[in-house]
Design a protein around this motif. Sequence first.
Motif, mmCIF file in Angstrom:
data_model
loop_
_atom_site.group_PDB
_atom_site.id
_atom_site.type_symbol
_atom_site.label_atom_id
_atom_site.label_comp_id
_atom_site.label_asym_id
_atom_site.label_seq_id
_atom_site.Cartn_x
_atom_site.Cartn_y
_atom_site.Cartn_z
ATOM 1 N N LYS A 1 9.571 -8.237 -6.837
ATOM 2 C CA LYS A 1 9.437 -6.847 -6.406
ATOM 3 C C LYS A 1 10.256 -6.695 -5.153
ATOM 4 O O LYS A 1 10.208 -7.535 -4.267
ATOM 5 C CB LYS A 1 7.965 -6.581 -6.105
ATOM 6 C CG LYS A 1 7.585 -5.135 -6.059
ATOM 7 C CD LYS A 1 6.067 -5.010 -5.853
ATOM 8 C CE LYS A 1 5.683 -3.573 -6.120
ATOM 9 N NZ LYS A 1 4.298 -3.342 -5.976
ATOM 10 N N LYS A 2 10.975 -5.578 -5.109
ATOM 11 C CA LYS A 2 11.755 -5.351 -3.900
ATOM 12 C C LYS A 2 10.839 -5.075 -2.750
ATOM 13 O O LYS A 2 9.853 -4.365 -2.866
ATOM 14 C CB LYS A 2 12.659 -4.117 -4.112
ATOM 15 C CG LYS A 2 13.989 -4.421 -4.772
ATOM 16 C CD LYS A 2 14.986 -3.281 -4.498
ATOM 17 C CE LYS A 2 15.773 -3.025 -5.768
ATOM 18 N NZ LYS A 2 16.437 -1.762 -5.806
ATOM 19 N N ARG A 3 11.241 -5.558 -1.569
ATOM 20 C CA ARG A 3 10.366 -5.359 -0.419
ATOM 21 C C ARG A 3 10.189 -3.882 -0.090
ATOM 22 O O ARG A 3 9.133 -3.450 0.350
ATOM 23 C CB ARG A 3 10.956 -6.061 0.791
ATOM 24 C CG ARG A 3 9.922 -6.081 1.913
ATOM 25 C CD ARG A 3 10.476 -6.721 3.098
ATOM 26 N NE ARG A 3 10.284 -8.169 2.986
ATOM 27 C CZ ARG A 3 9.866 -8.911 3.989
ATOM 28 N NH1 ARG A 3 9.588 -8.343 5.119
ATOM 29 N NH2 ARG A 3 9.775 -10.187 3.848
ATOM 30 N N SER A 4 11.228 -3.096 -0.318
ATOM 31 C CA SER A 4 11.093 -1.665 0.005
ATOM 32 C C SER A 4 10.103 -0.983 -0.905
ATOM 33 O O SER A 4 9.598 0.096 -0.604
ATOM 34 C CB SER A 4 12.466 -0.984 -0.129
ATOM 35 O OG SER A 4 12.989 -1.255 -1.417
ATOM 36 N N GLU A 5 9.819 -1.636 -2.014
ATOM 37 C CA GLU A 5 8.870 -1.013 -2.938
ATOM 38 C C GLU A 5 7.430 -1.467 -2.715
ATOM 39 O O GLU A 5 6.530 -1.108 -3.451
ATOM 40 C CB GLU A 5 9.278 -1.331 -4.377
ATOM 41 C CG GLU A 5 10.491 -0.520 -4.813
ATOM 42 C CD GLU A 5 10.962 -0.929 -6.178
ATOM 43 O OE1 GLU A 5 10.219 -1.681 -6.866
ATOM 44 O OE2 GLU A 5 12.050 -0.520 -6.566
ATOM 45 N N PHE A 6 7.200 -2.356 -1.704
ATOM 46 C CA PHE A 6 5.830 -2.815 -1.447
ATOM 47 C C PHE A 6 4.961 -1.650 -1.050
ATOM 48 O O PHE A 6 5.384 -0.780 -0.291
ATOM 49 C CB PHE A 6 5.834 -3.838 -0.294
ATOM 50 C CG PHE A 6 6.149 -5.227 -0.729
ATOM 51 C CD1 PHE A 6 5.876 -6.277 0.119
ATOM 52 C CD2 PHE A 6 6.730 -5.488 -1.943
ATOM 53 C CE1 PHE A 6 6.179 -7.574 -0.256
ATOM 54 C CE2 PHE A 6 7.033 -6.776 -2.318
ATOM 55 C CZ PHE A 6 6.767 -7.842 -1.454
ATOM 56 N N GLY A 7 3.803 -1.672 -1.503
ATOM 57 C CA GLY A 7 2.870 -0.619 -1.109
ATOM 58 C C GLY A 7 2.945 0.581 -2.022
ATOM 59 O O GLY A 7 2.081 1.435 -2.022
ATOM 60 N N ARG A 8 3.965 0.672 -2.818
ATOM 61 C CA ARG A 8 4.037 1.809 -3.723
ATOM 62 C C ARG A 8 3.034 1.607 -4.838
ATOM 63 O O ARG A 8 2.683 0.477 -5.179
ATOM 64 C CB ARG A 8 5.464 1.870 -4.301
ATOM 65 C CG ARG A 8 6.054 3.259 -4.209
ATOM 66 C CD ARG A 8 7.369 3.304 -4.922
ATOM 67 N NE ARG A 8 8.455 3.291 -3.949
ATOM 68 C CZ ARG A 8 9.730 3.434 -4.316
ATOM 69 N NH1 ARG A 8 10.028 3.544 -5.590
ATOM 70 N NH2 ARG A 8 10.672 3.419 -3.398
ATOM 71 N N GLN A 9 2.598 2.681 -5.419
ATOM 72 C CA GLN A 9 1.607 2.565 -6.487
ATOM 73 C C GLN A 9 2.248 1.867 -7.679
ATOM 74 O O GLN A 9 3.467 1.909 -7.883
ATOM 75 C CB GLN A 9 1.108 3.942 -6.917
ATOM 76 C CG GLN A 9 2.179 4.697 -7.668
ATOM 77 C CD GLN A 9 1.758 6.109 -7.940
ATOM 78 O OE1 GLN A 9 2.168 7.000 -7.227
ATOM 79 N NE2 GLN A 9 0.998 6.288 -8.967
ATOM 80 N N CYS A 10 1.346 1.195 -8.490
ATOM 81 C CA CYS A 10 1.873 0.496 -9.666
ATOM 82 C C CYS A 10 2.025 1.459 -10.800
ATOM 83 O O CYS A 10 1.093 2.194 -11.126
ATOM 84 C CB CYS A 10 0.892 -0.603 -10.070
ATOM 85 S SG CYS A 10 0.703 -1.855 -8.811
ATOM 86 N N ASN A 11 3.172 1.461 -11.396
ATOM 87 C CA ASN A 11 3.347 2.270 -12.610
ATOM 88 C C ASN A 11 3.374 1.337 -13.785
ATOM 89 O O ASN A 11 4.274 0.501 -13.914
ATOM 90 C CB ASN A 11 4.680 3.036 -12.567
ATOM 91 C CG ASN A 11 4.640 4.096 -11.497
ATOM 92 O OD1 ASN A 11 3.610 4.699 -11.253
ATOM 93 N ND2 ASN A 11 5.770 4.314 -10.857
ATOM 94 N N PHE A 12 2.329 1.438 -14.607
ATOM 95 C CA PHE A 12 2.258 0.549 -15.754
ATOM 96 C C PHE A 12 2.951 1.196 -16.926
ATOM 97 O O PHE A 12 2.946 2.408 -17.089
ATOM 98 C CB PHE A 12 0.807 0.281 -16.120
ATOM 99 C CG PHE A 12 0.105 -0.551 -15.083
ATOM 100 C CD1 PHE A 12 -0.873 0.022 -14.274
ATOM 101 C CD2 PHE A 12 0.438 -1.873 -14.911
ATOM 102 C CE1 PHE A 12 -1.517 -0.740 -13.323
ATOM 103 C CE2 PHE A 12 -0.193 -2.637 -13.950
ATOM 104 C CZ PHE A 12 -1.186 -2.072 -13.142
ATOM 105 N N SER A 13 3.563 0.384 -17.749
ATOM 106 C CA SER A 13 4.167 0.910 -18.981
ATOM 107 C C SER A 13 4.010 -0.113 -20.065
ATOM 108 O O SER A 13 3.872 -1.308 -19.799
ATOM 109 C CB SER A 13 5.647 1.228 -18.740
ATOM 110 O OG SER A 13 6.314 0.068 -18.273
ATOM 111 N N ASP A 14 4.015 0.321 -21.268
ATOM 112 C CA ASP A 14 3.903 -0.581 -22.409
ATOM 113 C C ASP A 14 5.277 -1.073 -22.806
ATOM 114 O O ASP A 14 6.266 -0.349 -22.710
ATOM 115 C CB ASP A 14 3.322 0.183 -23.603
ATOM 116 C CG ASP A 14 1.816 0.131 -23.574
ATOM 117 O OD1 ASP A 14 1.179 1.082 -24.068
ATOM 118 O OD2 ASP A 14 1.266 -0.872 -23.054
#
Lengths: 597, 96
Positions: free
Chosen positions: A9-22
């Motif tokens: 995971k990119k560090r800039s994306e830490f803390g962002r909500q998880c988007n789950f996908s199938d």
Amino acid sequence: MEIVYVYTKKRSEFGRQCNFSDRPAELHVDILPDISLAANFTVRDPCNVTVQCAEEMSEHEVNTERFESESRGINHVEGGWPKDLNPEDMEVTIRYRKKVEKDEHYQNTIMQIAGLMEHCCKQNNATDIYQEFFEEEDDEVVEESEEQPSAKTINVFRDPNEVKRTATSLCWHPDGNHKLAVAYSSLEFQRAPNDMSFDSYIWDIENPNKPEMTLKPVSPLVCLEYNPKDSHILVGGSYNGQIAYWDTRKGSQPAEMSTIEHSHRDPVYKVIWLQSKTGTDIFSASTDGQVLWWDIRKMSEPFERLVLDPSKKGNLDNALGAVSLEFETTMPTKFMVGTEQGLVVSCNRKAKTPAEKIVCTYSGHHGPIYALQRNPFFPKNFLTVADWTARIWSEDIKESSIMWTKYHMAHLLDGCWSPVRPSVFFTVKMDGTLDVWDILFKQNDPTLSLKVCDEALCSIRVQDNGRFLGCGSQLGTTTLLEVSAGLCTLQKNEKAMMFERETKREKILEARHREMRLKERSRSEQSREDEGKEADGEESTEELVARAEREFFDIMEAEKKKEWNEERQREKVKDVLLLEAPSSIYNPESWVEKALL
Amino acid sequence: MAEVEETIKRIQSQKGVQGIIIVNAEGIPIKSTLDNSSTVQYAGNVHQLLLKARGMVRDIDPQNDLTFLRVRSKKNEIMIAPDKDYFLIVIQNPTE
């Protein structure tokens, strides 16, 4: 081989909500079979596989908790009265009764059964229908059948506390013998654990689960005695030297305790009730060298004191420590003390000066005398139990004991005579065995030897009927044993046969010793005169040895001749005296004396 | 009624007799020469004993029935004469 999948995971994306996908399944690792590896293996054909179709079992141990039971009685209440009747009401009940009595059916029934009853009553009065015929014959039959002496355990009383203490002393209840008072303490010097309880118990023989009564002293009790005249009073000697007495009607706390300043300075090893008009006198002995007399009504100080100083000066530093006491009510002026040093001191109570109190001493034991008791049938003879032997002494013969057991492998810790048979006594050893000796039957070995428990047995007491005995062990377990009938019924002629032989033998030995000593004295006087004439008359060791040898052989010859004469005499008299060899020869002391002259 | 009294007196006068109790089927003591607490104790205990004894006799042989029960103890003898509706207890000290 590790199969690893890395999540990034990119560090800039830490803390962002998880988007789950199938998404469909992805194949990450595919490991294909490597046929070359198969060459390392061989095919196993046939395959042996063992299968068992059986129930799976597991082992468990269960032990129930100790069951404490208490006996209670039931109070019966009247019942059966008709509902409308109040049983408390006297008039109504009387009326009811009268009504029943008037009933004809009642009268007929009673007439019938009363007739039957009368017949039986008269029968009872006419003759004893349960009379035993041929009672005397039964007795004779029993005597003829040789019963193997045996003893069996009836009950075991365990110390209910977690920390086990030694049962150091037992005492049977004077009437009825249904109770046993046991004193518990730890005699290991300073090794008593901190949470050791100080209590001693009175057990009811029939209930081994719970003691009938607890006695709570200030310090653990080493010895405990019931008052033979008043069975509610007990006196105990404690580990810190104090004496306390209890009244069982008043509770578990001591009724009175002796003051510390005037008590013993060492544990009180034995306490005995004296024969007195008031029935309140006791005397106690302890290893601090004192024997103290007390009146239990006034425990603030003893009314008499004796210091066991063999030099008769009353010096406490020289005193011998007392470990056992002996007192016979038939001889109230004499008493004996068994000491730590192995001497038995015979004392006279009525002596005017303290120096005269100590009459004589008997030596012969190597260790503390744990038990000292006169034979109940022959008070002149007493039993001592110490170190590895038990010895029987006669009061008149002060040189040595008249009979002794062989040296055992374990220390003997306590012993007592049987109150019903003059020739039977019991001893207990450190390895947990109880020995029953019958000296009329067998002198070399105990008649019966029984292993009671694995730890050391520290105390033993026989009940007055001679049948039951209790022994206390190091872990506080008191075992109640019953002895077979043969060991507690008086045989014919038993009293007549005892001790005659042994006493005669010792008297002869004593006389011979005296003769030898007189001879020695006269010889030494002569030789001293001779030496005085010689200037530097020092004999060399060789000459000494030669002289000793010569003297030895002379003595041997003289003794042999004497023995020979005696044997001839003996045959005439037809007395069997067991003399193996005169002990004076094998007595190393006298030999050394002569060598040093 | 007088006969009953007389009979009881006769039994009482026998040598060694300590007490007499007459109990009915419900356990009520009708007549007794002992004190109340002892009477009640005897009545209760004897009743149970009788049931057991009778049960035993009839169990072994149904045609049989209990006619008399003697309980001899160290100190005395307790004699029980049962009937359908009443029972008579006599405590005697047998002469030896």
